[in-house]
Design a protein around this motif. Structure first.
Motif, PDB file in Angstrom:
ATOM      1  N   SER A  89       0.829  -1.204   0.000  1.00 16.68           N
ATOM      2  CA  SER A  89       0.000   0.000   0.000  1.00 16.68           C
ATOM      3  C   SER A  89       0.864   1.255   0.000  1.00 16.68           C
ATOM      4  CB  SER A  89      -0.921   0.015   1.226  1.00 16.68           C
ATOM      5  OG  SER A  89      -1.497   1.290   1.400  1.00 16.68           O
ATOM      6  N   PRO A  90       0.871   2.011  -1.089  1.00 17.68           N
ATOM      7  CA  PRO A  90       1.701   3.225  -1.113  1.00 17.68           C
ATOM      8  C   PRO A  90       1.228   4.292  -0.133  1.00 17.68           C
ATOM      9  CG  PRO A  90       0.357   3.054  -3.111  1.00 17.68           C
ATOM     10  CD  PRO A  90       0.216   1.755  -2.383  1.00 17.68           C
ATOM     11  N   ASP A  91      -0.057   4.357   0.124  1.00 17.39           N
ATOM     12  CA  ASP A  91      -0.576   5.377   1.042  1.00 17.39           C
ATOM     13  C   ASP A  91      -0.074   5.146   2.467  1.00 17.39           C
ATOM     14  OD1 ASP A  91      -1.900   6.552  -1.029  1.00 17.39           O
ATOM     15  OD2 ASP A  91      -3.856   5.676  -0.550  1.00 17.39           O
ATOM     16  N   ARG A  92      -0.135   3.895   2.916  1.00 19.12           N
ATOM     17  CA  ARG A  92       0.322   3.592   4.279  1.00 19.12           C
ATOM     18  C   ARG A  92       1.820   3.807   4.399  1.00 19.12           C
ATOM     19  NH1 ARG A  92      -1.458  -1.664   7.761  1.00 19.12           N
ATOM     20  NH2 ARG A  92      -3.326  -0.380   7.914  1.00 19.12           N
ATOM     21  N   ALA A  93       2.566   3.408   3.379  1.00 17.47           N
ATOM     22  CA  ALA A  93       4.014   3.611   3.402  1.00 17.47           C
ATOM     23  C   ALA A  93       4.344   5.097   3.406  1.00 17.47           C
ATOM     24  CB  ALA A  93       4.647   2.928   2.197  1.00 17.47           C
ATOM     25  N   ALA A  94       3.605   5.892   2.627  1.00 22.23           N
ATOM     26  CA  ALA A  94       3.844   7.338   2.586  1.00 22.23           C
ATOM     27  C   ALA A  94       3.555   7.969   3.941  1.00 22.23           C
ATOM     28  CB  ALA A  94       2.986   7.978   1.498  1.00 22.23           C
ATOM     29  N   ALA A  95       2.512   7.487   4.625  1.00 23.95           N
ATOM     30  CA  ALA A  95       2.189   8.014   5.952  1.00 23.95           C
ATOM     31  C   ALA A  95       3.308   7.727   6.943  1.00 23.95           C
ATOM     32  CB  ALA A  95       0.874   7.415   6.446  1.00 23.95           C
ATOM     33  N   LEU A  96       3.906   6.539   6.850  1.00 19.73           N
ATOM     34  CA  LEU A  96       5.028   6.198   7.726  1.00 19.73           C
ATOM     35  C   LEU A  96       6.210   7.123   7.442  1.00 19.73           C
ATOM     36  CD1 LEU A  96       6.175   2.602   8.592  1.00 19.73           C
ATOM     37  CD2 LEU A  96       7.828   4.380   8.132  1.00 19.73           C
ATOM     38  N   HIS A  97       6.476   7.361   6.167  1.00 22.44           N
ATOM     39  CA  HIS A  97       7.568   8.259   5.788  1.00 22.44           C
ATOM     40  C   HIS A  97       7.312   9.663   6.312  1.00 22.44           C
ATOM     41  CE1 HIS A  97       9.477  11.236   3.114  1.00 22.44           C
ATOM     42  NE2 HIS A  97      10.499  10.397   3.131  1.00 22.44           N
ATOM     43  N   ASP A  98       6.097  10.156   6.164  1.00 19.84           N
ATOM     44  CA  ASP A  98       5.776  11.512   6.615  1.00 19.84           C
ATOM     45  C   ASP A  98       5.948  11.648   8.125  1.00 19.84           C
ATOM     46  OD1 ASP A  98       5.196  12.156   4.014  1.00 19.84           O
ATOM     47  OD2 ASP A  98       3.023  12.023   4.250  1.00 19.84           O
ATOM     48  N   HIS A  99       5.648  10.578   8.858  1.00 21.51           N
ATOM     49  CA  HIS A  99       5.733  10.628  10.318  1.00 21.51           C
ATOM     50  C   HIS A  99       7.172  10.555  10.805  1.00 21.51           C
ATOM     51  CE1 HIS A  99       4.219  10.168  14.424  1.00 21.51           C
ATOM     52  NE2 HIS A  99       5.117   9.202  14.592  1.00 21.51           N
ATOM     53  N   LEU A 100       7.990   9.711  10.180  1.00 21.15           N
ATOM     54  CA  LEU A 100       9.335   9.458  10.702  1.00 21.15           C
ATOM     55  C   LEU A 100      10.434  10.223   9.974  1.00 21.15           C
ATOM     56  CD1 LEU A 100       9.187   5.642  11.511  1.00 21.15           C
ATOM     57  CD2 LEU A 100       9.055   7.574  13.086  1.00 21.15           C
ATOM     58  N   GLY A 101      10.169  10.716   8.767  1.00 17.29           N
ATOM     59  CA  GLY A 101      11.132  11.590   8.123  1.00 17.29           C
ATOM     60  C   GLY A 101      12.056  10.950   7.116  1.00 17.29           C
ATOM     61  N   ASP A 102      13.186  11.619   6.886  1.00 21.97           N
ATOM     62  CA  ASP A 102      14.036  11.307   5.745  1.00 21.97           C
ATOM     63  C   ASP A 102      14.812  10.004   5.865  1.00 21.97           C
ATOM     64  OD1 ASP A 102      13.214  13.605   4.492  1.00 21.97           O
ATOM     65  OD2 ASP A 102      14.901  14.825   5.201  1.00 21.97           O
ATOM     66  N   GLY A 103      14.863   9.415   7.058  1.00 19.18           N
ATOM     67  CA  GLY A 103      15.565   8.144   7.172  1.00 19.18           C
ATOM     68  C   GLY A 103      14.812   6.989   6.554  1.00 19.18           C
ATOM     69  N   ILE A 104      13.586   7.228   6.133  1.00 19.51           N
ATOM     70  CA  ILE A 104      12.743   6.186   5.543  1.00 19.51           C
ATOM     71  C   ILE A 104      12.836   6.223   4.018  1.00 19.51           C
ATOM     72  CG2 ILE A 104      10.379   5.340   5.283  1.00 19.51           C
ATOM     73  CD1 ILE A 104      11.451   4.955   8.085  1.00 19.51           C
ATOM     74  N   ARG A 105      12.997   5.065   3.414  1.00 19.58           N
ATOM     75  CA  ARG A 105      12.987   4.934   1.962  1.00 19.58           C
ATOM     76  C   ARG A 105      11.896   3.929   1.592  1.00 19.58           C
ATOM     77  NH1 ARG A 105      15.470   8.684   2.872  1.00 19.58           N
ATOM     78  NH2 ARG A 105      17.612   9.259   2.268  1.00 19.58           N
ATOM     79  N   LEU A 106      11.101   4.251   0.587  1.00 24.29           N
ATOM     80  CA  LEU A 106       9.949   3.430   0.218  1.00 24.29           C
ATOM     81  C   LEU A 106      10.212   2.643  -1.054  1.00 24.29           C
ATOM     82  CD1 LEU A 106       7.121   6.067   0.865  1.00 24.29           C
ATOM     83  CD2 LEU A 106       8.197   4.476   2.477  1.00 24.29           C
ATOM     84  N   HIS A 107       9.770   1.369  -1.049  1.00 25.84           N
ATOM     85  CA  HIS A 107       9.945   0.490  -2.206  1.00 25.84           C
ATOM     86  C   HIS A 107       8.678  -0.326  -2.431  1.00 25.84           C
ATOM     87  CE1 HIS A 107      14.403   1.007  -2.404  1.00 25.84           C
ATOM     88  NE2 HIS A 107      14.257   1.234  -1.106  1.00 25.84           N
ATOM     89  N   ASP A 108       8.334  -0.532  -3.690  1.00 27.38           N
ATOM     90  CA  ASP A 108       7.214  -1.403  -4.028  1.00 27.38           C
ATOM     91  C   ASP A 108       7.619  -2.862  -3.825  1.00 27.38           C
ATOM     92  OD1 ASP A 108       5.672   0.785  -4.787  1.00 27.38           O
ATOM     93  OD2 ASP A 108       6.410   0.698  -6.865  1.00 27.38           O
ATOM     94  N   LEU A 109       6.613  -3.747  -3.806  1.00 25.45           N
ATOM     95  CA  LEU A 109       6.904  -5.174  -3.632  1.00 25.45           C
ATOM     96  C   LEU A 109       7.823  -5.709  -4.718  1.00 25.45           C
ATOM     97  CD1 LEU A 109       3.453  -6.678  -2.546  1.00 25.45           C
ATOM     98  CD2 LEU A 109       5.386  -6.028  -1.099  1.00 25.45           C
ATOM     99  N   ASP A 110       7.679  -5.204  -5.943  1.00 24.87           N
ATOM    100  CA  ASP A 110       8.502  -5.731  -7.031  1.00 24.87           C
ATOM    101  C   ASP A 110       9.949  -5.229  -6.967  1.00 24.87           C
ATOM    102  OD1 ASP A 110       8.136  -3.119  -7.799  1.00 24.87           O
ATOM    103  OD2 ASP A 110       7.046  -3.571  -9.649  1.00 24.87           O
ATOM    104  N   ALA A 111      10.243  -4.365  -6.005  1.00 25.05           N
ATOM    105  CA  ALA A 111      11.615  -3.891  -5.820  1.00 25.05           C
ATOM    106  C   ALA A 111      12.210  -4.426  -4.514  1.00 25.05           C
ATOM    107  CB  ALA A 111      11.651  -2.363  -5.828  1.00 25.05           C
ATOM    108  N   ALA A 112      11.681  -5.557  -4.039  1.00 25.20           N
ATOM    109  CA  ALA A 112      12.118  -6.096  -2.752  1.00 25.20           C
ATOM    110  C   ALA A 112      13.609  -6.427  -2.739  1.00 25.20           C
ATOM    111  CB  ALA A 112      11.293  -7.332  -2.398  1.00 25.20           C
ATOM    112  N   THR A 113      14.105  -6.981  -3.822  1.00 25.50           N
ATOM    113  CA  THR A 113      15.526  -7.338  -3.872  1.00 25.50           C
ATOM    114  C   THR A 113      16.406  -6.104  -3.802  1.00 25.50           C
ATOM    115  OG1 THR A 113      15.069  -9.363  -5.114  1.00 25.50           O
ATOM    116  CG2 THR A 113      17.303  -8.494  -5.232  1.00 25.50           C
ATOM    117  N   VAL A 114      15.994  -5.055  -4.487  1.00 28.38           N
ATOM    118  CA  VAL A 114      16.743  -3.794  -4.446  1.00 28.38           C
ATOM    119  C   VAL A 114      16.740  -3.239  -3.022  1.00 28.38           C
ATOM    120  CG1 VAL A 114      16.784  -1.403  -5.264  1.00 28.38           C
ATOM    121  CG2 VAL A 114      16.239  -3.265  -6.857  1.00 28.38           C
ATOM    122  N   ALA A 115      15.577  -3.281  -2.360  1.00 26.73           N
ATOM    123  CA  ALA A 115      15.467  -2.756  -1.001  1.00 26.73           C
ATOM    124  C   ALA A 115      16.336  -3.532  -0.020  1.00 26.73           C
ATOM    125  CB  ALA A 115      14.015  -2.795  -0.551  1.00 26.73           C
ATOM    126  N   ALA A 116      16.417  -4.848  -0.192  1.00 28.30           N
ATOM    127  CA  ALA A 116      17.149  -5.689   0.753  1.00 28.30           C
ATOM    128  C   ALA A 116      18.658  -5.662   0.538  1.00 28.30           C
ATOM    129  CB  ALA A 116      16.641  -7.124   0.664  1.00 28.30           C
TER     130      ALA A 116
END
Length: 290
Positions: free
Chosen positions: A162-189
């Motif tokens: 869910s991009p909306d929920r992930a965006a809300a987490l980013h907005d709350h915690l700030g710049d240390g958060i990076r968001l990735h879609d499920l299809d980019a899981a390998t890149v994120a890990a």
């Protein structure tokens, strides 16, 4: 946090709706017995419309405090007088304590419990050393991300549907958060020192984790990566089994549950408890019996 004296029998508990599933009484009653404390810890069913009245029971001293579970964690901050820094960061409260002046303090110990469970397996773990990858963007992810960032983690990568929920987490915690879609899981890990499933995927009665997603998350892991799952029914989830099969160290969800309970017990009953093999066995016995 500190608890006020509320009579000869110190009383605390866990509130939720429903609350019959909670394992917290098993843990706290074990500690009460070990330390010879004349106290009680009970499940307290509280529907949402009765939530303020439950907090009043702490204000009057009937209870020294309680743990808060679903669905009340997000509503609890508005019902206490003091919100701890880590509860503010997490955006929720899971532990309430009556202070000596009668005021109520709300804390969030979920992130603390998670980090302690990791250090139980790997005492030298340093969040500042490498990025972390979290699957999920719900309340558990927010608590875990907050404590890792506050401990110096350079980057927390969130993989979520869910991009909306992930965006809300980013907005709350700030710049240390990076968001990735499920299809980019390998890149994120890639390059992460810790990989965590913060969702209910793989839990008994819930959908399993997609094997393709599981494989994508584990694909870049080297033999120093630690893999954790907050699910504890079953204790060895498919993700942890796959990680162990590759020789990776794993952290099950029971440790987080046990360690998050320690600050509340210390505040309500005046003794700092330990997570021991005997406690873990008592919890496992209860899970198997249930």
């Amino acid at each position: 946090m500190s608890a006020a004296d509320s009579g000869p029998v110190a009383r605390a508990g866990v509130i939720g709706w429903p609350v019959d599933h909670s394992l917290s009484p098993v843990m706290h009653r074990h500690w009460l017995s070990v330390h010879g404390i004349d106290g009680r810890y009970d499940r307290i069913p509280v529907p949402p419309d009765a939530l303020p009245a439950a907090f009043d029971r702490v204000r009057t001293g009937e209870l020294r405090g309680f743990n808060v579970t679903l669905p009340h964690k997000l509503a609890a901050p508005a019902l206490v007088d003091i919100v701890s820094d880590r509860a503010r960061r997490a955006g929720s409260v899971n532990t309430v304590v009556r202070r000596s002046d009668g005021s109520l303090e709300g804390d969030s110990t979920d992130g603390y419990g998670f980090l302690e469970s990791v250090r139980e397996i790997r005492p030298d773990y340093r969040p500042a050393a490498r990025p972390v990858c979290l699957l999920g963007a719900g309340g558990a992810a927010r608590s875990i991300a907050a404590v890792l960032l506050d401990a110096g983690c350079p980057e927390v990568r969130i993989v979520n549907r869910s991009p909306d929920r992930a965006a809300a987490l980013h907005d709350h915690l700030g710049d240390g958060i990076r968001l990735h879609d499920l299809d980019a899981a390998t890149v994120a890990a890639a390059g992460c020192g810790l990989l965590v499933n913060t969702t209910s995927l793989g839990m008994k009665g819930q959908p399993p984790m997609d094997p393709a997603l599981q494989g994508a998350l584990l694909a870049p892991a080297d033999d120093t990566v630690l893999v954790a799952d907050i699910v504890y029914t079953p204790l060895a989830t498919a993700l942890l089994q796959a990680a162990a099969a590759r020789g990776l160290a794993t952290v099950d969800g029971l440790g987080m549950l046990l360690h998050q309970g320690r600050p509340g017990f210390a505040a309500w009953f005046g003794v700092a408890p330990a997570v021991t093999a005997a406690l873990r066995q008592a919890m496992l016995d209860h899970l198997r019996a249930g």
